[in-house]
Structures are given as C-alpha cells and as structure tokens.
Design a protein around this motif. Sequence first.
Motif, PDB file in Angstrom:
ATOM      1  N   UNK A   4       0.793  -1.247  -0.067  1.00 26.34           N
ATOM      2  CA  UNK A   4      -0.021  -0.093   0.069  1.00 26.34           C
ATOM      3  C   UNK A   4       0.652   1.179   0.143  1.00 26.34           C
ATOM      4  N   UNK A   5       1.916   1.169   0.818  1.00 26.32           N
ATOM      5  CA  UNK A   5       2.782   2.400   0.948  1.00 26.32           C
ATOM      6  C   UNK A   5       3.605   2.677  -0.527  1.00 26.32           C
ATOM      7  N   UNK A   6       3.866   1.540  -1.167  1.00 23.02           N
ATOM      8  CA  UNK A   6       4.590   1.533  -2.602  1.00 23.02           C
ATOM      9  C   UNK A   6       3.374   2.080  -3.643  1.00 23.02           C
ATOM     10  N   UNK A   7       2.052   1.626  -3.468  1.00 22.38           N
ATOM     11  CA  UNK A   7       1.168   2.241  -4.440  1.00 22.38           C
ATOM     12  C   UNK A   7       0.971   3.734  -4.185  1.00 22.38           C
ATOM     13  N   UNK A  13       3.316  10.284  -7.090  1.00 24.56           N
ATOM     14  CA  UNK A  13       3.954  10.845  -8.220  1.00 24.56           C
ATOM     15  C   UNK A  13       3.175  11.077  -9.631  1.00 24.56           C
ATOM     16  N   UNK A  14       2.235  10.226  -9.958  1.00 24.06           N
ATOM     17  CA  UNK A  14       1.190  10.420 -10.884  1.00 24.06           C
ATOM     18  C   UNK A  14       0.353  11.923 -10.720  1.00 24.06           C
ATOM     19  N   UNK A  15      -0.136  12.171  -9.473  1.00 24.01           N
ATOM     20  CA  UNK A  15      -0.856  13.132  -9.212  1.00 24.01           C
ATOM     21  C   UNK A  15      -0.096  14.573  -9.236  1.00 24.01           C
ATOM     22  N   UNK A  16       1.316  14.710  -9.053  1.00 27.09           N
ATOM     23  CA  UNK A  16       2.447  15.550  -9.162  1.00 27.09           C
ATOM     24  C   UNK A  16       2.425  16.027 -10.647  1.00 27.09           C
ATOM     25  N   UNK A  53      -8.632   4.549 -14.625  1.00 29.02           N
ATOM     26  CA  UNK A  53      -8.343   5.800 -15.035  1.00 29.02           C
ATOM     27  C   UNK A  53      -6.817   6.279 -14.358  1.00 29.02           C
ATOM     28  N   UNK A  54      -6.313   5.390 -13.765  1.00 31.54           N
ATOM     29  CA  UNK A  54      -4.582   5.719 -13.385  1.00 31.54           C
ATOM     30  C   UNK A  54      -3.820   5.237 -14.668  1.00 31.54           C
TER      31      UNK A  54
END
Length: 74
Positions: A4-7, A13-16, A53-54
């Motif tokens: 979960x932490x890795x995800x 990073x994707x959001x950024x 969507x990700x």
Amino acid sequence: MTEEEKRQIIMDAKYARIINDMSEMYHIPIDKAVDVFYNSETANLIDEGIADLHCRSDKYLATEIWNEYLENQN
C-alpha cells in the motif's frame, strides 16, 4: 515498505505530474492546479481505481480534470 505504501508513492508521483501538466497546459499557477486537481471528482475516481483511470496518460487526465473544472464554473 508495504504494498500500500508503494502504491501510494506511485500515485503521488502521478498526481504531481498531472498537476504540473495542468499548470503548463492551461497557464495557471501550480497552486491553482493543485486546488483544481484535489477538488475534482476525477481525482477521487483515480484514487479509488475506478475504470482504471490511473492507467490513462497524465495529459489526458489533466485535460479531463480541467474540463470538469470548467463545467463546474458555469
């Protein structure tokens, strides 16, 4: 580190990248892009993993979120 932490690191990073793309594409300050992103329904759907969507490109998601923002302004 848990899965979960890795995800979460990957998603952060994707959001950024999405926020940065929105700022560049629509010539808005980064803080405005952050506000638009985190107040969008699309961001919630991405976070929940709805419709994969990700997996969409960052620019595609930036466009969708911006369009959502514009629709909600009217």
